[in-house]
Design a protein around this motif. Structure first.
Motif, PDB file in Angstrom:
ATOM      1  N   VAL A  91       0.845  -1.199   0.000  1.00 45.19           N
ATOM      2  CA  VAL A  91       0.000   0.000   0.000  1.00 45.19           C
ATOM      3  C   VAL A  91       0.875   1.242   0.000  1.00 45.19           C
ATOM      4  CG1 VAL A  91      -1.629   1.355   1.386  1.00 45.19           C
ATOM      5  CG2 VAL A  91      -2.014  -1.103   1.049  1.00 45.19           C
ATOM      6  N   GLU A  92       1.907   1.245   0.826  1.00 43.88           N
ATOM      7  CA  GLU A  92       2.802   2.403   0.922  1.00 43.88           C
ATOM      8  C   GLU A  92       3.484   2.690  -0.423  1.00 43.88           C
ATOM      9  OE1 GLU A  92       6.750   3.111   3.449  1.00 43.88           O
ATOM     10  OE2 GLU A  92       4.978   2.640   4.670  1.00 43.88           O
ATOM     11  N   ILE A  93       3.988   1.646  -1.076  1.00 43.41           N
ATOM     12  CA  ILE A  93       4.648   1.808  -2.375  1.00 43.41           C
ATOM     13  C   ILE A  93       3.672   2.376  -3.394  1.00 43.41           C
ATOM     14  CG2 ILE A  93       5.607   0.534  -4.340  1.00 43.41           C
ATOM     15  CD1 ILE A  93       6.804  -1.443  -2.234  1.00 43.41           C
ATOM     16  N   VAL A  94       2.515   1.769  -3.492  1.00 37.80           N
ATOM     17  CA  VAL A  94       1.548   2.142  -4.532  1.00 37.80           C
ATOM     18  C   VAL A  94       0.956   3.524  -4.258  1.00 37.80           C
ATOM     19  CG1 VAL A  94      -0.644   1.504  -5.604  1.00 37.80           C
ATOM     20  CG2 VAL A  94       1.081  -0.249  -5.155  1.00 37.80           C
ATOM     21  N   GLN A  95       0.625   3.796  -3.017  1.00 34.40           N
ATOM     22  CA  GLN A  95       0.089   5.123  -2.705  1.00 34.40           C
ATOM     23  C   GLN A  95       1.109   6.201  -3.020  1.00 34.40           C
ATOM     24  OE1 GLN A  95      -1.236   4.760   1.409  1.00 34.40           O
ATOM     25  NE2 GLN A  95      -3.364   4.777   0.728  1.00 34.40           N
ATOM     26  N   GLY A  96       2.380   5.943  -2.740  1.00 34.95           N
ATOM     27  CA  GLY A  96       3.413   6.931  -3.004  1.00 34.95           C
ATOM     28  C   GLY A  96       3.593   7.209  -4.487  1.00 34.95           C
ATOM     29  N   GLU A  97       3.404   6.188  -5.307  1.00 36.95           N
ATOM     30  CA  GLU A  97       3.634   6.345  -6.740  1.00 36.95           C
ATOM     31  C   GLU A  97       2.374   6.703  -7.522  1.00 36.95           C
ATOM     32  OE1 GLU A  97       5.854   3.099  -8.438  1.00 36.95           O
ATOM     33  OE2 GLU A  97       7.217   3.053  -6.722  1.00 36.95           O
ATOM     34  N   PHE A  98       1.218   6.231  -7.064  1.00 40.09           N
ATOM     35  CA  PHE A  98      -0.013   6.421  -7.840  1.00 40.09           C
ATOM     36  C   PHE A  98      -1.058   7.271  -7.127  1.00 40.09           C
ATOM     37  CE2 PHE A  98       1.940   2.621  -9.540  1.00 40.09           C
ATOM     38  CZ  PHE A  98       1.804   2.781 -10.899  1.00 40.09           C
ATOM     39  N   GLY A  99      -0.870   7.508  -5.836  1.00 37.95           N
ATOM     40  CA  GLY A  99      -1.795   8.348  -5.096  1.00 37.95           C
ATOM     41  C   GLY A  99      -3.205   7.784  -4.981  1.00 37.95           C
ATOM     42  N   ILE A 100      -3.335   6.457  -4.894  1.00 41.58           N
ATOM     43  CA  ILE A 100      -4.669   5.862  -4.760  1.00 41.58           C
ATOM     44  C   ILE A 100      -4.888   5.406  -3.324  1.00 41.58           C
ATOM     45  CG2 ILE A 100      -4.760   5.184  -7.189  1.00 41.58           C
ATOM     46  CD1 ILE A 100      -4.129   2.323  -6.366  1.00 41.58           C
ATOM     47  N   SER A 101      -6.118   5.144  -2.982  1.00 46.21           N
ATOM     48  CA  SER A 101      -6.475   4.803  -1.611  1.00 46.21           C
ATOM     49  C   SER A 101      -6.056   3.382  -1.254  1.00 46.21           C
ATOM     50  CB  SER A 101      -7.989   4.944  -1.414  1.00 46.21           C
ATOM     51  OG  SER A 101      -8.650   3.922  -2.138  1.00 46.21           O
ATOM     52  N   GLN A 102      -6.046   3.124   0.057  1.00 46.47           N
ATOM     53  CA  GLN A 102      -5.735   1.777   0.544  1.00 46.47           C
ATOM     54  C   GLN A 102      -6.758   0.787   0.020  1.00 46.47           C
ATOM     55  OE1 GLN A 102      -7.674   0.002   3.097  1.00 46.47           O
ATOM     56  NE2 GLN A 102      -6.286  -1.735   2.870  1.00 46.47           N
ATOM     57  N   ALA A 103      -8.023   1.191  -0.051  1.00 47.83           N
ATOM     58  CA  ALA A 103      -9.080   0.304  -0.549  1.00 47.83           C
ATOM     59  C   ALA A 103      -8.843  -0.057  -2.021  1.00 47.83           C
ATOM     60  CB  ALA A 103     -10.447   0.969  -0.379  1.00 47.83           C
ATOM     61  N   ALA A 104      -8.369   0.908  -2.810  1.00 48.58           N
ATOM     62  CA  ALA A 104      -8.092   0.646  -4.224  1.00 48.58           C
ATOM     63  C   ALA A 104      -6.923  -0.327  -4.360  1.00 48.58           C
ATOM     64  CB  ALA A 104      -7.802   1.947  -4.961  1.00 48.58           C
ATOM     65  N   VAL A 105      -5.893  -0.163  -3.525  1.00 50.55           N
ATOM     66  CA  VAL A 105      -4.761  -1.093  -3.555  1.00 50.55           C
ATOM     67  C   VAL A 105      -5.243  -2.492  -3.177  1.00 50.55           C
ATOM     68  CG1 VAL A 105      -2.496  -1.642  -2.573  1.00 50.55           C
ATOM     69  CG2 VAL A 105      -3.105   0.743  -3.034  1.00 50.55           C
ATOM     70  N   SER A 106      -6.107  -2.569  -2.183  1.00 49.50           N
ATOM     71  CA  SER A 106      -6.658  -3.863  -1.773  1.00 49.50           C
ATOM     72  C   SER A 106      -7.410  -4.539  -2.913  1.00 49.50           C
ATOM     73  CB  SER A 106      -7.591  -3.695  -0.565  1.00 49.50           C
ATOM     74  OG  SER A 106      -6.849  -3.302   0.562  1.00 49.50           O
ATOM     75  N   GLN A 107      -8.126  -3.756  -3.712  1.00 50.37           N
ATOM     76  CA  GLN A 107      -8.831  -4.321  -4.867  1.00 50.37           C
ATOM     77  C   GLN A 107      -7.840  -4.888  -5.885  1.00 50.37           C
ATOM     78  OE1 GLN A 107     -11.938  -4.989  -5.616  1.00 50.37           O
ATOM     79  NE2 GLN A 107     -12.704  -4.209  -3.673  1.00 50.37           N
ATOM     80  N   HIS A 108      -6.759  -4.179  -6.118  1.00 57.30           N
ATOM     81  CA  HIS A 108      -5.740  -4.673  -7.039  1.00 57.30           C
ATOM     82  C   HIS A 108      -5.105  -5.960  -6.505  1.00 57.30           C
ATOM     83  CE1 HIS A 108      -5.749  -1.516 -10.032  1.00 57.30           C
ATOM     84  NE2 HIS A 108      -5.746  -0.602  -9.073  1.00 57.30           N
ATOM     85  N   LEU A 109      -4.836  -5.997  -5.208  1.00 54.85           N
ATOM     86  CA  LEU A 109      -4.277  -7.210  -4.613  1.00 54.85           C
ATOM     87  C   LEU A 109      -5.239  -8.384  -4.741  1.00 54.85           C
ATOM     88  CD1 LEU A 109      -2.593  -5.699  -1.431  1.00 54.85           C
ATOM     89  CD2 LEU A 109      -1.436  -6.784  -3.379  1.00 54.85           C
TER      90      LEU A 109
END
Length: 123
Positions: free
Chosen positions: A30-48
């Motif tokens: 989440v930390e990596i993706v939020q830092g690079e793409f600026g998306i929410s934790q919930a969005a990262v969870s959907q990708h995972l």
């Protein structure tokens, strides 16, 4: 979802790149993706979830944490599919390798340091 749909998303490709380096806790991803793409934790969870459901990622639970790792089997399937197209680019890449090697050899015989553009004075 087929492998190319999964790989077509830049966020999922970035997650896979991170997992190719080492297994990661979900919070780290989440930390990596939020830092690079600026998306929410919930969005990262959907990708995972998509990566898990499509077989690209495995998850194990360690107490309160979820640890993700790469599953390379779907990537092997993509590689097999791409294999029929390699004949189109491999000769060109081979020719490029030859030209690069020729250029390096020419620079060495001229006494030009590696990585130094031609015409530049030696330091």
């Amino acid at each position: 979802m087929n492998a190319f749909d999964v790989l077509g998303d830049p966020v999922r490709r970035r997650i896979l790149m991170a997992l190719a380096e080492s297994e990661r806790r979900s919070g780290d991803i989440v930390e990596i993706v939020q830092g690079e793409f600026g998306i929410s934790q919930a969005a990262v969870s959907q990708h995972l979830k998509i990566l898990r459901d499509s077989g690209f990622a495995r998850v194990k639970v360690d107490e309160q944490r979820r640890i993700y790792s790469l599953d390379s089997r779907p990537l092997q399937e993509v590689d097999e599919w791409l294999d029929r197209f390699r004949a189109f680019w491999e000769p060109k890449l081979g020719a490029l390798d030859t030209e690069i090697a020729r250029g390096k050899k020419m620079r060495q015989t001229k006494g030009q340091p590696e990585g130094q553009p031609e015409g530049q004075p030696k330091a």
